[in-house]
Design an enzyme around this catalytic site. Structure first.
Site, PDB file in Angstrom:
ATOM      1  N   HIS A 156      45.597  73.051  36.547  1.00 38.29           N
ATOM      2  CA  HIS A 156      44.490  72.101  36.756  1.00 38.29           C
ATOM      3  C   HIS A 156      44.725  71.276  38.025  1.00 38.29           C
ATOM      4  CE1 HIS A 156      44.317  72.412  32.188  1.00 38.29           C
ATOM      5  NE2 HIS A 156      43.066  72.666  32.529  1.00 38.29           N
ATOM      6  N   ARG A 160      46.776  76.400  25.988  1.00 41.33           N
ATOM      7  CA  ARG A 160      47.043  77.052  24.696  1.00 41.33           C
ATOM      8  C   ARG A 160      48.458  77.636  24.620  1.00 41.33           C
ATOM      9  NH1 ARG A 160      41.134  78.101  24.911  1.00 41.33           N
ATOM     10  NH2 ARG A 160      40.244  77.106  23.055  1.00 41.33           N
ATOM     11  N   GLN A 209      34.600  83.543  32.864  1.00 38.64           N
ATOM     12  CA  GLN A 209      33.916  82.241  32.902  1.00 38.64           C
ATOM     13  C   GLN A 209      33.376  81.956  34.303  1.00 38.64           C
ATOM     14  OE1 GLN A 209      35.164  78.393  30.925  1.00 38.64           O
ATOM     15  NE2 GLN A 209      36.034  78.001  32.946  1.00 38.64           N
ATOM     16  N   ASN A 224      44.487  67.933  28.756  1.00 35.17           N
ATOM     17  CA  ASN A 224      45.830  68.498  28.557  1.00 35.17           C
ATOM     18  C   ASN A 224      46.238  69.248  29.829  1.00 35.17           C
ATOM     19  OD1 ASN A 224      47.647  70.955  26.859  1.00 35.17           O
ATOM     20  ND2 ASN A 224      48.157  68.812  26.821  1.00 35.17           N
ATOM     21  N   LEU A 225      46.194  68.508  30.917  1.00 38.48           N
ATOM     22  CA  LEU A 225      46.304  69.113  32.242  1.00 38.48           C
ATOM     23  C   LEU A 225      47.703  69.656  32.509  1.00 38.48           C
ATOM     24  CD1 LEU A 225      44.312  66.425  34.256  1.00 38.48           C
ATOM     25  CD2 LEU A 225      43.469  68.457  33.042  1.00 38.48           C
ATOM     26  N   MET A 229      39.048  70.459  30.126  1.00 38.36           N
ATOM     27  CA  MET A 229      39.088  69.981  28.739  1.00 38.36           C
ATOM     28  C   MET A 229      40.356  69.165  28.520  1.00 38.36           C
ATOM     29  SD  MET A 229      37.174  72.799  26.440  1.00 38.36           S
ATOM     30  CE  MET A 229      38.566  73.883  26.189  1.00 38.36           C
ATOM     31  N   LYS A 249      41.857  82.113  36.348  1.00 42.80           N
ATOM     32  CA  LYS A 249      42.427  82.679  35.122  1.00 42.80           C
ATOM     33  C   LYS A 249      41.286  83.000  34.145  1.00 42.80           C
ATOM     34  CE  LYS A 249      44.531  80.353  31.782  1.00 42.80           C
ATOM     35  NZ  LYS A 249      43.840  80.796  30.544  1.00 42.80           N
TER      36      LYS A 249
HETATM   37  O1  PAF Z   1      37.681  76.050  31.656  1.00 45.66           O
HETATM   38  C1  PAF Z   1      37.524  75.036  30.935  1.00 45.66           C
HETATM   39  O2  PAF Z   1      38.427  74.201  30.761  1.00 45.66           O
HETATM   40  C2  PAF Z   1      36.206  74.814  30.233  1.00 45.66           C
HETATM   41  O3  PAF Z   1      35.646  76.002  29.800  1.00 45.66           O
HETATM   42  C3  PAF Z   1      35.196  74.013  31.093  1.00 45.66           C
HETATM   43  C4  PAF Z   1      34.810  74.763  32.352  1.00 45.66           C
HETATM   44  C5  PAF Z   1      35.792  72.671  31.455  1.00 45.66           C
HETATM   45  C6  PAF Z   1      33.911  73.776  30.290  1.00 45.66           C
HETATM   46  O4  PAF Z   1      34.178  73.058  29.127  1.00 45.66           O
END
Ligand code: PAF
Length: 282
Positions: free
Chosen positions: A37, A189, A155, A32-33, A30, A151
């Protein structure tokens, strides 16, 4: 590194790469690396010939009271970092490009049961939003491999279930959590935290690490251990969300006989909701 924002451009570019027999990796983000990331990108580079990253702040995975509007958007900075780490193509679409039927008209993909627990209980609909966008990205990019951070432990578990249940031809790679020197898990965040809160935030990982050590020594019930940890976090200034001790295999509540565990935790600190986890082998 090229940036494309439409499905048409994305498909055209990937057709060429695929025709050359390249193994394609996807790193969905999403934006804002941070360093976490970039570790995913490094892993992707090591496991593929052509690396695609996506940046899309997915509205479907945010609840109505959540931080969709103020979620940090830093495209130029992200592009520079992705380029430096060897990413080949960035897909940064608009919401209209991804959800042309609108948020309410979109077809969903949902993994049952586990999507309603833990983070899913606090954030109803969150995982349905995640699996829908990840499924859509998989269909658009058709990666051979996709890389996710550990993390977001639940998910990754939910996405793994989706891939298995729907027989998706993609290999998933999970990458360990990147931490600051004080143990705080890197997260976009964390930017919501004040300096004073940033000093307290590492207590979340310290607390679950202490729980892991106590579990290894034995002698305390899981319920007792969890309650003590919650109280210690509250004394430090956190507000409770959850702490669970789970079996790693199915992410359901662990019993005393289980050996391969994960402790998952979420807690509120100021304007941020922080999550973290630690695996424990007894
Ligand atoms: O982990 C994230 O940044 C998000 O949940 C993802 C996997 C890019 C899906 O929007």
């Amino acid at each position: 590194m090229q940036t494309v924002s439409t499905v048409k451009e994305l498909r055209e570019r990937l057709r060429t790469e695929r025709a050359e027999g390249k193994r394609i990796a996807l790193v969905p983000t999403m934006g804002n690396l941070h360093q976490g990331h970039l570790r995913l990108v490094e892993k992707a580079v090591a496991n593929a010939d052509f690396v695609v990253a996506s940046i899309f702040v997915n509205p479907l995975q945010f609840g109505p009271q959540e931080d969709l509007e103020r979620y940090p958007r830093t495209l130029a900075q992200d592009q520079a970092q992705l380029r430096a780490f060897g990413c080949d193509l960035l897909f940064a679409p608009s919401e209209q490009e991804i959800y042309p039927q609108g948020r309410d008209g979109q077809t969903f993909v949902e993994v049952p049961a586990i999507s309603d627990l833990y983070c899913g209980a606090t954030r109803p609909g969150h995982f349905r939003g995640v699996t829908t966008i990840v499924n859509k990205l998989f269909n658009l990019i058709q990666p051979d491999v996709a890389v996710f951070g550990r993390k977001d432990y639940q998910q990754l578990h939910v996405i793994t279930r989706m891939v298995e249940d729907l027989s998706m031809p993609v290999q998933l790679i999970g990458v360990g959590t990147e931490r600051a020197e004080n143990g705080l898990a890197l997260s976009s965040r964390n930017g919501y935290l004040t300096d004073a809160e940033l000093a307290v935030a590492p207590r979340l990982y310290a607390t679950i690490s202490d729980m892991a050590s106590t579990l290894k020594s034995g002698g305390q019930s899981h319920a007792n251990l969890i309650e003590k940890a919650q109280q210690s976090l509250e004394r430090a200034g956190f507000l409770r969300d959850y702490i669970h001790i789970l079996r790693r295999s199915d992410m359901l509540t662990a019993g005393p006989e289980d050996r391969n565990l994960v402790i998952i935790a979420a807690a509120y600190l100021g304007a941020a909701r922080l999550i973290d986890n630690i695996e424990v082998d007894l």
